[in-house]
Write an enzyme that holds these catalytic residues in place. Structure first.
Site, mmCIF file in Angstrom:
data_model
loop_
_atom_site.group_PDB
_atom_site.id
_atom_site.type_symbol
_atom_site.label_atom_id
_atom_site.label_comp_id
_atom_site.label_asym_id
_atom_site.label_seq_id
_atom_site.Cartn_x
_atom_site.Cartn_y
_atom_site.Cartn_z
ATOM 1 N N HIS A 114 -17.305 4.252 1.564
ATOM 2 C CA HIS A 114 -16.286 3.404 0.927
ATOM 3 C C HIS A 114 -16.832 3.025 -0.449
ATOM 4 C CE1 HIS A 114 -13.387 -0.254 1.350
ATOM 5 N NE2 HIS A 114 -13.608 0.022 0.087
ATOM 6 N N ASN A 121 -7.110 -3.457 -5.331
ATOM 7 C CA ASN A 121 -7.116 -4.900 -5.145
ATOM 8 C C ASN A 121 -6.891 -5.566 -6.488
ATOM 9 O OD1 ASN A 121 -7.688 -5.309 -2.268
ATOM 10 N ND2 ASN A 121 -9.574 -4.214 -2.740
ATOM 11 N N LYS A 136 0.815 -1.213 0.000
ATOM 12 C CA LYS A 136 0.000 0.000 0.000
ATOM 13 C C LYS A 136 0.853 1.269 0.000
ATOM 14 C CE LYS A 136 -4.163 -1.934 2.130
ATOM 15 N NZ LYS A 136 -3.797 -3.328 1.905
ATOM 16 N N GLU A 146 -6.736 2.085 -1.990
ATOM 17 C CA GLU A 146 -5.920 0.946 -2.384
ATOM 18 C C GLU A 146 -6.454 0.370 -3.685
ATOM 19 O OE1 GLU A 146 -6.167 -2.024 0.651
ATOM 20 O OE2 GLU A 146 -8.300 -2.364 0.371
ATOM 21 N N ARG A 202 -7.235 -8.493 -7.807
ATOM 22 C CA ARG A 202 -7.889 -9.811 -7.827
ATOM 23 C C ARG A 202 -9.381 -9.623 -8.012
ATOM 24 N NH1 ARG A 202 -10.375 -9.378 -2.962
ATOM 25 N NH2 ARG A 202 -9.265 -8.331 -1.281
#
Length: 481
Positions: free
Chosen positions: A210, A292, A117, A290, A294
């Site tokens: 979020h 991800n 990160k 961040e 995946r």
């Protein structure tokens, strides 16, 4: 194009089942892996081939050398890592690349950059992507120096593991007196879960939303986003309910963050499926959090509103397919909501509730989807994440989607173990959730109210079980008339 004939799935449970089904749709052979406690798991039963990778519940799923060995022995063309375990481990992706095995995901170098990160923050900042004010890694600094950093940023601050994810390796610090203990605790958890105790500090954005954007990119520089998901309904930084698209944000803001998400993906040369996550404050200021690298647990809600099968796309892109979609082709239809049903005892601070499942009747009905790996008499092991099933619904409006979610949850029956179904029902009944007005503090703020409205549906009496099932089946029959 490379023709993929066989895929080894380096994972277990729900996501392994999901990938196997995508393989079947593409007429590709699937290979399952399992450790001894997972011998009767559904992904083992439905895969074309299955190989045991040890007696230890966890270690086998993390054994890179053994997984590569099995992939070669069974002539697998590719490996799909799912989520969790080795899915964001660049050494695993590199081992696949070095062995001539297709890794279904981004290149190992991209995983390395985005998996840390702190490196990701620096890369995004250098490319003009807004980030939360913070520090580089703190491990080489003394406590007094770290205190100075915190004072400069301004309390509250949040400590994060550089290699973290899934809500692990995170500590919020509200005052200086809490800093030392939080730092030690964060490092210990980071080392335990990620094998790396590197941590950094950010300004803690109080009660943000979020919001994450699903990214899809091929190997030729074509990148689009597939709209956003709202993942604000969380407990201890772990998501409980996800919604697509995000209710209550303007079209202008949606387009602005979407353009930024694509810019972030292009900055790192991203390929395959990924997610760019942001925090959105009360003033509609957004910050990169961040990326991800995946597939996400919550990917089904994106599939439902866009009609794009993300697992199939992952496989085709890994095989060299050129992306045949442009941004203008992505037009979300309606709303989709995913509720994560877990084996936890809500009344005992959400402790895991493993055990043998008695009756299992997943919800049915129009536009209701259940992604799961459990079944009647399945023994839920105590070693893994407590996720049992993902209930995904779709409707033409957010209000109708919430109504449908509440109905489906009430019809969803899992007996003989404790689950979070009653707690999820309580969430659907709150005024704020129904209006789409919530942020990441929702669960914490409403916990007392939610627990008071959470009905204890744990069934210890066989007659009660039969009565509950009969009532559910009656509702299903009536809905079909």
């Amino acid at each position: 194009m490379i023709q993929i004939h066989k895929i080894l799935i380096a994972n277990r449970g729900e996501i392994a089942v999901r990938i196997i089904r995508a393989c079947r749709d593409l007429h590709i052979k699937s290979v399952a892996l399992f450790t001894e406690p997972d011998g009767d798991c559904l992904h083992v039963k439905i895969a074309d081939e299955a190989y045991r990778i040890g007696t230890d519940a966890i270690r086998g799923y993390l054994d890179i050398a053994r997984i590569i060995e099995i992939a070669k022995a069974c002539s697998a063309d590719a490996v799909h890592p799912g989520y969790g375990f080795l899915s964001e481990n660049y050494e695993f992706a590199k081992a696949c690349e070095d062995s001539g095995i297709i890794f279904i995901g981004p290149r190992s170098e991209v995983i390395r950059k985005m998996g840390n990160k702190n490196i990701a923050r620096k890369l995004m900042a250098s490319n003009g992507i807004p980030i939360v004010p913070g520090t580089e890694k703190l491990n080489s600094y003394g406590l007094d120096e770290i205190k100075v950093f915190a004072e400069k940023i301004g309390y509250p601050v949040i400590l994060k593991a550089s290699g973290g994810g899934g809500g692990r390796g995170i500590r919020v610090v509200y005052k200086q007196e809490e800093l030392e203990n939080a730092l030690d605790s964060c490092k210990r958890e980071a080392l335990t879960f990620f094998g790396n105790d590197e941590v950094f500090m950010e300004k803690y954005v109080v009660s943000p939303r979020h919001i994450e954007f699903q990214i899809l990119g091929d190997n030729y520089g074509n990148i689009i986003h597939l709209c956003e998901r709202d993942c604000s309904i969380q407990r201890r930084h772990q998501k409980i309910i996800e919604i697509a698209p995000c209710p209550g944000i303007s079209e202008h803001l949606r387009k602005t963050i979407g353009v930024t998400a694509i810019a972030a993906a292009k900055a790192v040369g991203y390929t395959n499926v990924g997610t760019v996550e942001f925090l959105l404050d009360d003033y509609n200021r957004f910050y990169f959090m961040e990326m991800n690298t995946r597939i996400q647990v919550e990917h089904p809600v994106t599939e439902e509103i866009t009609g794009v099968d993300l697992i199939v796309r992952q496989i085709r892109i890994a095989g060299g397919e050129i992306l045949d979609l442009e941004q203008s082709d992505i037009k979300p239809r309606g709303f989709a909501i995913e509720a994560r049903i877990t084996a936890e005892n809500v009344w005992k601070n959400f402790i895991p509730s493993p055990g043998k499942i008695g009756e299992y009747y997943p919800a049915l009905g129009p536009s209701v989807r259940v992604d799961s790996h459990i079944y009647k008499d399945y023994k839920v092991p105590p070693f893994y994440d407590s996720l049992l099933a993902k209930l995904i619904i779709k409707a033409t409006s957010f209000d109708l989607a919430v109504n449908k979610l509440e109905r489906a949850l009430k019809e969803f029956i899992i007996t003989d173990i404790r689950t979070t179904i009653p707690f999820l029902i309580a969430i659907t009944k709150t005024r704020e959730f129904r209006r789409g007005y919530f942020d990441t503090s929702f669960i914490e703020t409403h916990m007392k109210e939610l627990l008071e409205n959470t009905e204890d549906r744990h069934q210890d009496n066989k007659e009660e079980v039969i009565a509950a099932i009969a009532a559910t089946l009656k509702k299903i029959r009536e809905s079909r008339k």
